[in-house]
Motif scaffolding. Structure first.
Motif, PDB file in Angstrom:
ATOM      1  N   ILE A 192     -76.725 -45.654  -6.456  1.00  0.00           N
ATOM      2  CA  ILE A 192     -77.537 -44.556  -5.933  1.00  0.00           C
ATOM      3  C   ILE A 192     -78.000 -43.651  -7.069  1.00  0.00           C
ATOM      4  N   GLN A 193     -77.084 -43.377  -7.998  1.00  0.00           N
ATOM      5  CA  GLN A 193     -77.461 -42.552  -9.143  1.00  0.00           C
ATOM      6  C   GLN A 193     -78.542 -43.239  -9.991  1.00  0.00           C
ATOM      7  N   ALA A 194     -78.383 -44.551 -10.207  1.00  0.00           N
ATOM      8  CA  ALA A 194     -79.366 -45.282 -11.000  1.00  0.00           C
ATOM      9  C   ALA A 194     -80.732 -45.285 -10.321  1.00  0.00           C
ATOM     10  N   LEU A 195     -80.738 -45.353  -8.994  1.00  0.00           N
ATOM     11  CA  LEU A 195     -81.989 -45.306  -8.233  1.00  0.00           C
ATOM     12  C   LEU A 195     -82.741 -44.007  -8.511  1.00  0.00           C
ATOM     13  N   HIS A 196     -82.036 -42.887  -8.536  1.00  0.00           N
ATOM     14  CA  HIS A 196     -82.662 -41.600  -8.829  1.00  0.00           C
ATOM     15  C   HIS A 196     -83.189 -41.566 -10.259  1.00  0.00           C
ATOM     16  N   VAL A 234     -55.184 -43.287  -8.396  1.00  0.00           N
ATOM     17  CA  VAL A 234     -55.727 -44.341  -7.554  1.00  0.00           C
ATOM     18  C   VAL A 234     -57.248 -44.313  -7.691  1.00  0.00           C
ATOM     19  N   THR A 235     -57.844 -45.432  -8.065  1.00  0.00           N
ATOM     20  CA  THR A 235     -59.290 -45.495  -8.247  1.00  0.00           C
ATOM     21  C   THR A 235     -59.990 -45.620  -6.900  1.00  0.00           C
ATOM     22  N   ASP A 236     -61.319 -45.511  -6.921  1.00  0.00           N
ATOM     23  CA  ASP A 236     -62.097 -45.629  -5.692  1.00  0.00           C
ATOM     24  C   ASP A 236     -61.962 -47.008  -5.062  1.00  0.00           C
ATOM     25  N   GLU A 237     -61.586 -48.007  -5.862  1.00  0.00           N
ATOM     26  CA  GLU A 237     -61.405 -49.359  -5.333  1.00  0.00           C
ATOM     27  C   GLU A 237     -60.006 -49.571  -4.780  1.00  0.00           C
ATOM     28  N   GLY A 238     -59.154 -48.532  -4.837  1.00  0.00           N
ATOM     29  CA  GLY A 238     -57.794 -48.659  -4.327  1.00  0.00           C
ATOM     30  C   GLY A 238     -56.815 -49.240  -5.326  1.00  0.00           C
ATOM     31  N   ARG A 239     -57.214 -49.337  -6.586  1.00  0.00           N
ATOM     32  CA  ARG A 239     -56.315 -49.842  -7.622  1.00  0.00           C
ATOM     33  C   ARG A 239     -55.471 -48.708  -8.183  1.00  0.00           C
ATOM     34  N   PRO A 245     -77.618 -37.271  -7.714  1.00  0.00           N
ATOM     35  CA  PRO A 245     -76.522 -36.497  -7.117  1.00  0.00           C
ATOM     36  C   PRO A 245     -75.225 -36.780  -7.866  1.00  0.00           C
ATOM     37  N   SER A 246     -74.315 -35.830  -7.859  1.00  0.00           N
ATOM     38  CA  SER A 246     -73.052 -36.016  -8.569  1.00  0.00           C
ATOM     39  C   SER A 246     -72.185 -37.042  -7.842  1.00  0.00           C
ATOM     40  N   PRO A 247     -71.333 -37.780  -8.563  1.00  0.00           N
ATOM     41  CA  PRO A 247     -70.433 -38.739  -7.909  1.00  0.00           C
ATOM     42  C   PRO A 247     -69.556 -38.083  -6.865  1.00  0.00           C
ATOM     43  N   ARG A 248     -69.067 -36.874  -7.152  1.00  0.00           N
ATOM     44  CA  ARG A 248     -68.180 -36.213  -6.201  1.00  0.00           C
ATOM     45  C   ARG A 248     -68.901 -35.886  -4.900  1.00  0.00           C
ATOM     46  N   PHE A 249     -70.156 -35.417  -5.007  1.00  0.00           N
ATOM     47  CA  PHE A 249     -70.928 -35.124  -3.798  1.00  0.00           C
ATOM     48  C   PHE A 249     -71.129 -36.394  -2.976  1.00  0.00           C
ATOM     49  N   LEU A 250     -71.517 -37.479  -3.635  1.00  0.00           N
ATOM     50  CA  LEU A 250     -71.755 -38.721  -2.907  1.00  0.00           C
ATOM     51  C   LEU A 250     -70.484 -39.245  -2.260  1.00  0.00           C
ATOM     52  N   GLU A 251     -69.371 -39.193  -2.964  1.00  0.00           N
ATOM     53  CA  GLU A 251     -68.111 -39.656  -2.394  1.00  0.00           C
ATOM     54  C   GLU A 251     -67.717 -38.817  -1.189  1.00  0.00           C
ATOM     55  N   ARG A 252     -67.977 -37.507  -1.271  1.00  0.00           N
ATOM     56  CA  ARG A 252     -67.608 -36.634  -0.157  1.00  0.00           C
ATOM     57  C   ARG A 252     -68.410 -36.946   1.099  1.00  0.00           C
ATOM     58  N   VAL A 253     -69.725 -37.138   0.966  1.00  0.00           N
ATOM     59  CA  VAL A 253     -70.528 -37.391   2.165  1.00  0.00           C
ATOM     60  C   VAL A 253     -70.294 -38.798   2.699  1.00  0.00           C
ATOM     61  N   ILE A 254     -69.977 -39.753   1.808  1.00  0.00           N
ATOM     62  CA  ILE A 254     -69.668 -41.107   2.274  1.00  0.00           C
ATOM     63  C   ILE A 254     -68.386 -41.100   3.088  1.00  0.00           C
ATOM     64  N   LEU A 263     -60.496 -32.641  -9.260  1.00  0.00           N
ATOM     65  CA  LEU A 263     -59.889 -33.355  -8.137  1.00  0.00           C
ATOM     66  C   LEU A 263     -59.551 -34.759  -8.597  1.00  0.00           C
ATOM     67  N   VAL A 264     -58.298 -35.157  -8.389  1.00  0.00           N
ATOM     68  CA  VAL A 264     -57.884 -36.510  -8.726  1.00  0.00           C
ATOM     69  C   VAL A 264     -56.948 -36.991  -7.623  1.00  0.00           C
ATOM     70  N   ASP A 265     -57.062 -38.270  -7.280  1.00  0.00           N
ATOM     71  CA  ASP A 265     -56.234 -38.859  -6.233  1.00  0.00           C
ATOM     72  C   ASP A 265     -55.144 -39.694  -6.881  1.00  0.00           C
ATOM     73  N   GLY A 266     -53.939 -39.596  -6.330  1.00  0.00           N
ATOM     74  CA  GLY A 266     -52.862 -40.331  -6.973  1.00  0.00           C
ATOM     75  C   GLY A 266     -51.661 -40.569  -6.094  1.00  0.00           C
ATOM     76  N   VAL A 267     -50.779 -41.432  -6.615  1.00  0.00           N
ATOM     77  CA  VAL A 267     -49.499 -41.750  -5.978  1.00  0.00           C
ATOM     78  C   VAL A 267     -48.424 -41.007  -6.749  1.00  0.00           C
ATOM     79  N   LEU A 268     -47.730 -40.100  -6.082  1.00  0.00           N
ATOM     80  CA  LEU A 268     -46.743 -39.251  -6.743  1.00  0.00           C
ATOM     81  C   LEU A 268     -45.566 -40.070  -7.255  1.00  0.00           C
ATOM     82  N   GLN A 269     -45.109 -39.735  -8.474  1.00  0.00           N
ATOM     83  CA  GLN A 269     -43.910 -40.338  -9.037  1.00  0.00           C
ATOM     84  C   GLN A 269     -42.737 -39.385  -8.828  1.00  0.00           C
ATOM     85  N   LEU A 270     -41.557 -39.794  -9.218  1.00  0.00           N
ATOM     86  CA  LEU A 270     -40.372 -38.975  -9.013  1.00  0.00           C
ATOM     87  C   LEU A 270     -40.547 -37.613  -9.666  1.00  0.00           C
TER      88      LEU A 270
END
Length: 367
Positions: free
Chosen positions: A227-231, A140-145, A239-248, A121-128
């Motif tokens: 959160i991962q470092a805490l564990h 597009v990164t998680d920070e919106g960059r 927990p995996s990054p994808r799981f955490l992003e989904r529940v957030i 799964l990857v998020d992005g801005v479509l080009q022509l």
């Protein structure tokens, strides 16, 4: 619900490593189907275009009206609308699906694609679109960059396209904010004295917290590494990054973190709706809490519980929890919050040797 209304479906894929998608069919073609997606508790969450060849089966999961206590709007599933409020026309009978019309109205899209070890799964801005065999977009990164490089995805590997979900809407808002920041000269931020009491509001999530040496707040994507470092510090698999992003991002779940003065994550907890296909009974559950060993006995677990129960009180009058019977500390913790253990002869069958607990909320609790 009349028999003419479409059912709520759980769509399963030929690759068992890919998660199923729940929703209702808006439109069908020979190559693609358009699904109005729903998440826990039948809450609307954008649309998904799914390539038919990857679908193994579509299973009705119950009457939508029995699950839709939190749904805004009516059933049957709503069509895919553009920013102008008009229905977007899609050619679902063509293998080379044209996405440019969608991209004009939805700036960030979620590309679910086939890879050797399941789904990507990857998020992005479509080009022509200038190639029948490939899709080109900027990630597009998680920070919106928006990354400068162009990523190419083989069209034949595209499993599904996520459109207009709450997760992508938040990314689009962050992307717009990032663009404005890049265009505006940086100024020194004014020093603002922290208030004695803080109210955090994000969409439908709101709760009050008390002043302390720590801050309990809503989690965001930037908290995932913490959160991962805490564990890891506690000797547990994170927990995996994808799981955490989904529940957030899920509007029917709540994730809170406790941070110290350096904004390091020293605790986190979550609550979410669990449907009948997973839990008996279905409902809202407290589903986990963890506090760093060096920051225990500071009331963080209780403060995070208060945040979760305040949020839950706006959605339900009953909260559940299920814990392994040998876990006496967890049982004592939940009991101190007001949960009562349901006698085994009264409780539904729980997985393994688990205990089901229940808390009835009222206007005076979770403050």
């Amino acid at each position: 619900m009349t028999s003419s209304e479409p059912p709520l479906l759980s769509i399963h894929f030929k690759d068992h490593r890919i998660e199923s998608i729940d929703g209702g069919i808006v439109e069908e073609g020979t190559k693609w189907i358009l699904v109005a997606a729903v998440r826990g508790g039948a809450r609307r969450n954008g649309h998904v275009l799914i390539r038919r060849k990857f679908i193994r089966k579509m299973v009705p999961v119950g009457k939508f009206t029995n699950l839709a206590a939190n749904v805004v709007g009516s059933w049957p599933p709503a069509p895919l609308l553009g920013a102008d409020g008009k229905t977007l026309e899609l050619e679902l009978n063509h293998g080379r699906l044209s996405l440019q019309g969608i991209a004009e109205h939805y700036p960030v899209l979620g590309f679910h694609y086939e890879r050797r070890k399941g789904e990507g799964l990857v998020d992005g801005v479509l080009q022509l679109e200038d190639d029948d065999a490939a899709l080109r977009f900027r990630i597009v990164t998680d920070e919106g960059r928006v990354r400068s490089g162009i990523t190419t995805l083989d069209r034949s590997s595209l499993i599904a396209l996520e459109i207009g979900s709450s997760r992508l809407s938040k990314l689009a808002a962050k992307m717009a904010d990032s663009t404005r920041e890049d265009e505006t000269p940086a100024e020194e931020a004014p020093v603002v004295e922290a208030p004695a009491e803080v109210e955090i509001i994000s969409a439908t999530k709101a709760f009050e917290i008390k002043p302390s040496a720590y801050l309990v707040r809503l989690a965001n994507f930037q908290d995932v590494p913490g959160i991962q470092a805490l564990h890891r510090r506690g000797g547990y698999a994170p927990p995996s990054p994808r799981f955490l992003e989904r529940v957030i991002a899920d509007e029917d779940s709540l994730v809170v973190v406790a941070v110290d003065r350096e904004e390091s994550v020293v605790g986190w907890a979550k609550a979410n709706y669990i449907p009948s296909s997973i839990a008996d009974p279905a409902g809202y559950y407290l589903t986990g809490v963890r506090v760093d060993d060096d920051h225990r006995r500071n009331g963080l677990a209780r403060e995070m519980a208060g945040a979760r129960l305040s949020w839950l009180r706006r959605r339900t009058d009953t909260v559940f929890a299920s814990v392994p019977a040998p876990n006496q500390p967890a049982r004592h913790y939940l009991s101190s919050l007001g949960f009562r253990e349901i006698p085994q002869e009264e409780a539904p069958v729980q997985p393994g040797n688990s205990v089901l607990l229940e808390l009835t909320l009222d206007a005076g609790q979770a403050r």
